[in-house]
Design a protein around this motif. Structure first.
Motif, PDB file in Angstrom:
ATOM      1  N   SER B  51       8.761 -91.149  19.055  1.00  0.00           N
ATOM      2  CA  SER B  51       7.171 -91.506  19.523  1.00  0.00           C
ATOM      3  C   SER B  51       7.722 -93.042  20.489  1.00  0.00           C
ATOM      4  O   SER B  51       8.462 -93.747  20.203  1.00  0.00           O
ATOM      5  CB  SER B  51       6.364 -92.076  18.601  1.00  0.00           C
ATOM      6  OG  SER B  51       5.269 -92.120  19.085  1.00  0.00           O
ATOM      7  N   GLY B  52       7.091 -92.978  21.790  1.00  0.00           N
ATOM      8  CA  GLY B  52       7.065 -94.038  22.650  1.00  0.00           C
ATOM      9  C   GLY B  52       8.423 -94.332  23.607  1.00  0.00           C
ATOM     10  O   GLY B  52       8.602 -95.319  24.330  1.00  0.00           O
ATOM     11  N   GLY B  54       9.037 -92.354  26.107  1.00  0.00           N
ATOM     12  CA  GLY B  54       8.833 -92.024  27.549  1.00  0.00           C
ATOM     13  C   GLY B  54       8.922 -90.804  28.050  1.00  0.00           C
ATOM     14  O   GLY B  54       9.038 -90.408  29.233  1.00  0.00           O
ATOM     15  N   LYS B  55       9.006 -89.660  27.098  1.00  0.00           N
ATOM     16  CA  LYS B  55       8.747 -88.015  27.198  1.00  0.00           C
ATOM     17  C   LYS B  55       7.418 -87.896  28.192  1.00  0.00           C
ATOM     18  O   LYS B  55       7.655 -87.488  29.280  1.00  0.00           O
ATOM     19  CB  LYS B  55       8.485 -87.496  25.920  1.00  0.00           C
ATOM     20  CG  LYS B  55       9.720 -87.806  24.953  1.00  0.00           C
ATOM     21  CD  LYS B  55       9.626 -86.829  23.854  1.00  0.00           C
ATOM     22  CE  LYS B  55       8.311 -87.292  22.900  1.00  0.00           C
ATOM     23  NZ  LYS B  55       8.304 -88.604  22.376  1.00  0.00           N
ATOM     24  N   SER B  56       6.170 -88.280  27.605  1.00  0.00           N
ATOM     25  CA  SER B  56       5.098 -87.986  28.213  1.00  0.00           C
ATOM     26  C   SER B  56       5.082 -88.634  29.608  1.00  0.00           C
ATOM     27  O   SER B  56       4.651 -88.289  30.723  1.00  0.00           O
ATOM     28  CB  SER B  56       3.814 -88.721  27.660  1.00  0.00           C
ATOM     29  OG  SER B  56       3.694 -88.211  26.425  1.00  0.00           O
ATOM     30  N   THR B  57       5.691 -89.917  29.751  1.00  0.00           N
ATOM     31  CA  THR B  57       5.726 -90.844  30.975  1.00  0.00           C
ATOM     32  C   THR B  57       6.362 -89.936  32.183  1.00  0.00           C
ATOM     33  O   THR B  57       5.890 -89.902  33.216  1.00  0.00           O
ATOM     34  CB  THR B  57       6.464 -92.076  30.902  1.00  0.00           C
ATOM     35  OG1 THR B  57       5.675 -92.886  29.716  1.00  0.00           O
ATOM     36  CG2 THR B  57       6.627 -92.897  31.934  1.00  0.00           C
ATOM     37  N   HIS B 216       7.374 -82.945  19.494  1.00  0.00           N
ATOM     38  CA  HIS B 216       7.888 -83.598  18.283  1.00  0.00           C
ATOM     39  C   HIS B 216       8.578 -82.598  17.345  1.00  0.00           C
ATOM     40  O   HIS B 216       8.961 -83.161  16.321  1.00  0.00           O
ATOM     41  CB  HIS B 216       6.891 -84.179  17.810  1.00  0.00           C
ATOM     42  CG  HIS B 216       6.640 -85.713  18.425  1.00  0.00           C
ATOM     43  ND1 HIS B 216       7.673 -86.778  17.975  1.00  0.00           N
ATOM     44  CD2 HIS B 216       5.821 -86.349  19.276  1.00  0.00           C
ATOM     45  CE1 HIS B 216       7.150 -87.834  18.563  1.00  0.00           C
ATOM     46  NE2 HIS B 216       6.178 -87.537  19.514  1.00  0.00           N
TER      47      HIS B 216
END
Ligand SMILES: Nc1ncnc2c1ncn2[C@@H]1O[C@H](COP(=O)(O)OP(=O)(O)OP(=O)(O)O)[C@@H](O)[C@H]1O
Ligand SMILES: [Mg+2]
Lengths: 657, 263
Positions: B51-52, B54-57, B216
């Motif tokens: 989590s966090g 940067g995947k979504s980013t 995930h």
């Protein structure tokens, strides 16, 4: 390709500019109101001298020529202060009691009806309160009064008290509901009784919210006009007892404005300006007490770098400066509030500590263990008092509505329902037909103006402005300020700008324009709220499909917010229907059918005031009151029906482009 | 008009998306560090990582949804069909028409099934009823839910189950014929059966649509993707065929992650 590209860019740009302009409207309105009132009041200030105007005790318009004119408003200032104090004592106490009862002690099934009762109470027009006071409270008081006089300080306090009760109650309720549950759990975990937890821990921790509620109650009381003039006795003097007549600032304005000219007229506007100043200062203090002042100042400073709009940032800073200065006075309070807030977000143990210290003071026994006082009966008594306060409210509402319904029905039977409602009227015959038309026209005009502006302003605030940015705060601050300005002040503004400067004279158009400024904050807030409730994910989905901002707003956001817009409309209608003071000054008080929007006309409330004040048309007054009550209850029902059901807490919009 | 063709279209080549030297900052915080990565056409590429990281980013860069975020600054190039999507003259609308997106939480519009799917086509100027109906049928068929929904087209989309809503969102994204489909944890809010359906769907879709999926769920990545990229703290640690990543990763961090030892 370039062309199409640019075209859509231009469209977006123009739309944004339009929304931004609409959003500035509240700011402009407040500025214009302050500016015009000051401008029109200057002759009086100059003639009389500011000190003399405020602190001399003789109010004598020039009956014997201008030379003998004296304009001192001290008696009115004192009058307004006394009226407000009395109202606060009665309505403030009752309001807090009702809120505490509703939030903590009320059986679940009575909760909704009580909340509804409060909101009906808030919607009842002031002319009805005034007439009820005149017909029921004043005679009752006259019977026990040593000087045989029922009007005066006590009558005003009672009437104004009931009037500010809903304001205080509903805001206090909000404040109490915002107290973190952990406080209550913590207190209970310590073995405190429910009553002890409520009165020692929960209510005190909502202190700042309750002061705000009381402050807004003060604002409402100071600005109230029509109800007051019907029961105050209206003698310019310092009242010496509960049954002495007196005059308030608002009463003085509305009673003289119709015929005053020259310096006298200017003096009335100046009186309005003093009233306005008081309200502005009050708002400033409330703003500071809310504990926002300090936080905001910090944000203002840190965000200067990122200022998007240079010009606006200057205005913003100036304003921030002003309110910060106000805030400094309340710095200590703000600090306390912050501490409380910190604790609130912290663990239950903090709440428990608060509870311990609250209940036990510093008391410990020899071994250093805290001493638990026996659960005193005091808190039970307080609980009973809250219940009694709620009963008093319910009884008052029942009495008032019952009285109007009974009297109104009788009146309709005597005058003939159809005849009075829809008859031709004229030549000694009274009819409500002109009031139907006038009220309709006023609603039409003011909604036609304020609905588009309000919706656009709300769109700007939610969809365009960076959330939490300086611009948003300034606009919101001005919108709040605008909504706190008494209607008599709007009336004066309307007279100066629309009746006189634009030459519209007494007319429905002038009245409608005045009302549109008045209801703007109501519209902006209701629409803003509903836009915020549209999930961010809908917007994302639309953007991801390639839609632009305008398209997304038009096709997705606004349709989802339709309920809110409807609520805004209905709320505004309610406000317009119950307004009288501002209309009396701007749209006149004729009984005949308006010939167009440029001719004068009376809404139901104004019509009712005319019937009531002339004393000849009791039946007509009661019948009109009944019509008004029915409208108010209908409006409440509609809002209840379309209102947001609280079941789902929808994700809030946090960011935008 | 000729110019319009050239600038207005993203003709996906064998390399669907080519990212070079990508750095991304949210204000002062650097969320992506020197990412270099080519996404192949007609494949499913999975982004995994704690989590966090940067995947979504990174995903949101590909359809420029990050443009909506205040203070977001992007360096480097993203090429689709040989064109830098952040270059001059790029029409956002065209880009997003070619690069569709499905979100973590199903977000159908609160209107009918039919209106949900026609929203995109209408946006691009299609008004003809018959054409719109054909698009609805086609999109729902591609999302494997035509049989389920053909009799309920005028029902509110909010009345559907979570899994149906998500597949409707996929159908909605497909309605404008995207060449690339971005999916950000599309099954994390769904039950196992709905998840299975969406995984099947992805496998069917990849013939025509290049899919990039953030997940995930290690098994999910292993099951459906052809290539996998492992991210850690804004860096692309390892990017290779899914088989290799899950059986024989080169980097120790990757191995520790997929065997569940951190993140
Ligand atoms: N709008 C934003 N503003 C500032 N920082 C952001 C923003 N969005 C994401 N970040 C930060 O950028 C980093 C990467 O976020 P991102 O959402 O891409 O992570 P992720 O890998 O998708 O995580 P998750 O698996 O939890 O979805 C995080 O540290 C996050 O806090
Ligand atoms: Mg993510």
């Amino acid at each position: 390709m370039k062309q199409g590209f640019n075209l859509s860019k231009i469209k977006e740009g123009v739309a944004k500019a339009v929304f931004a302009l609409a959003a500035c409207f509240a700011v402009l309105s407040v500025a214009a109101i302050i500016g015009y009132l000051l401008y029109a009041g200057i002759p009086a200030f100059r003639e009389t001298g500011v000190g003399n105007f405020l602190f001399s005790t003789t109010w004598a318009p020039g009956y014997d020529g201008p030379a003998s004119e004296k304009f001192g408003i001290l008696p009115m200032i004192v009058g307004s202060t006394i009226a407000t104090g009395g109202a606060l004592l009665i309505g403030g106490t009752l309001g807090v009691a009702v809120a505490v009862f509703i939030v903590y002690f009320c059986p679940a099934k009575f909760k909704m009806p009580l909340v509804q009762t409060v909101s009906v109470l808030a919607g009842i027009p002031s002319v009805i309160y005034g007439y009820f006071g005149l017909k029921q409270i004043v005679p009752a008081l006259a019977a026990i009064s040593p000087n045989g006089n029922g009007t005066g300080v006590l009558a005003v306090s009672l009437v104004l008290g009931i009037m500010i009760l809903p304001t205080v109650a509903s805001l206090t309720k909000d404040a109490l509901e915002a107290v973190p549950a952990a406080y209550y759990e913590g207190a209970l975990a310590l073995g405190l009784t429910k009553e002890q937890s409520v009165f020692k821990v929960l209510v005190p921790s909502a202190k700042s919210g309750i002061s705000t509620a009381l402050g807004l109650g003060i604002g409402r009381a100071v600005g109230e006009t029509m109800a007051v003039i019907m029961v105050a006795g209206n003698t310019v003097q310092f009242p010496k007892g509960l049954f002495d007549g007196f005059m308030t600032l608002t009463g003085n304005i509305v009673m003289d404005m119709s015929y005053a000219s020259g310096v006298h007229r200017s003096a009335l506007v100046a009186t309005g300006f003093v009233l306005l100043l008081f309200i502005l200062v009050l708002n400033g203090i409330l703003y500071a007490v809310k504990g926002k002042g300090r936080k905001e100042r910090r944000k203002f400073r840190f965000s200067i770098k990122n200022a998007g709009d240079k010009g606006a940032s200057k205005v913003g800073n100036a304003l921030a400066g002003f309110y910060n200065r106000c805030a400094d006075g309340a710095a200590e309070i703000a600090q306390k509030v912050k501490m409380t807030a910190l604790k609130a977000t912290d663990k239950i143990s903090c709440a428990t500590n608060a509870a311990v210290t609250a209940v036990l003071g510093k008391g410990t026994d020899k071994e250093g263990k805290p001493i638990y006082k026996k659960a005193g009966g005091g808190y039970i008594v307080l609980k009973v008092l809250c219940a009694v306060g709620t009963l008093i409210m319910v009884a008052s509402v029942a009495y008032l509505i019952g009285f109007i319904v009974v009297k109104g029905t009788q009146a309709f039977i005597e005058t003939g329902f159809v005849n009075f409602m829809f008859g031709k009227g004229g030549a000694g015959k009274n009819s409500l037909a002109p009031a139907f038309v006038s009220t309709g026209a006023l609603i039409g005009i003011s909604l036609a103006i304020s609905l588009p502006i309000g919706v656009c302003a709300a769109i700007y605030l939610v969809e365009y402005a960076k959330s939490g940015s300086r611009i948003v705060k300034v606009i919101r601050l001005f919108t709040d300020t605008l909504s706190g300005i008494p209607s008599i002040v709007f009336g004066l503004f309307g007279v100066i700008v629309f009746n006189d400067a634009l030459g519209l004279g007494y007319s429905l158009l002038s009245g409608g324009l005045t009302l549109s400024v008045m209801i703007l904050p109501t519209v902006v807030r209701a629409v803003e709220e509903s836009l915020l409730n549209v999930p961010l994910s809908y917007r994302e989905a639309s953007y991801a499909l390639g839609a632009g901002k305008i398209h997304t707003i038009g096709k997705i956001v606004l349709p989802c917010a339709l309920k809110g817009i409807l609520t805004a409309t209905v709320l505004s209608v309610g406000r317009i229907v119950s307004e009288s003071a501002a209309l009396l000054l701007t749209a006149g008080s004729v009984k005949n059918m308006p010939r167009g929007i440029t001719s004068p006309g009376s809404s139901f409330a104004v019509m009712m005031y005319m019937y009531a004040s002339e004393g000849l048309y009791m039946n007509e007054a009661y019948a009109t009151a009944l019509v008004l009550i029915v409208i108010v209850i209908a409006i409440n029902a509609v809002i209840f029906a379309i209102g947001p059901k609280k079941e789902k807490k929808i994700e809030r919009k946090k960011n935008n482009g | 008009m000729k110019e319009k063709r050239i600038t207005d279209k993203f003709e996906v080549t064998d390399v669907a998306v080519s990212m070079k030297n990508v750095n991304l900052y949210y204000g002062a915080f650097q969320a992506l560090k020197n990412i270099n990565m080519d996404v192949a056409k007609g494949e499913i590429t999975a982004f995994i990582g704690p989590s966090g990281c940067g995947k979504s980013t990174l995903l949101k860069c590909i359809n420029r949804m990050n443009d909506l975020v205040e203070g977001c600054r992007i360096e480097g190039t993203f090429e689709i069909g040989g064109r830098n999507i952040y270059g001059a003259g790029v029409d956002l609308q065209t880009l997003r028409r070619n690069v569709g997106m499905v979100f973590q939480k199903p977000n159908p519009f609160p209107v009918s099934v039919y209106d949900n799917i026609t929203y995109g086509p209408r946006l691009y100027g299609i008004r003809d009823k018959a054409t719109l109906s054909a698009i609805v049928e086609d999109s729902l068929k591609r999302a494997a839910m035509w049989d389920e929904l053909k009799d309920r087209l005028d029902k509110s989309a909010l009345a559907l189950s979570g899994g149906q809503q998500q597949r409707l969102c996929i159908a909605r994204a497909l309605s404008v014929q995207p060449q690339i489909l971005l999916m950000d944890e599309p099954t994390s809010a769904l039950d196992p059966i709905s998840t299975g359906k969406i995984e099947e769907l992805c496998a069917e879709l990849k013939e025509k649509v290049t899919i990039i999926i953030v997940t995930h769920n290690m098994q999910q990545a292993a099951r459906i993707s052809d290539k996998t990229g492992f991210f850690l703290l804004g860096e692309l640690i390892e990017y290779a065929s899914t088989e290799k990543i899950f059986s024989n990763p080169e980097k120790e961090q990757t191995e520790r992650y997929i065997t569940g030892r951190f993140g």
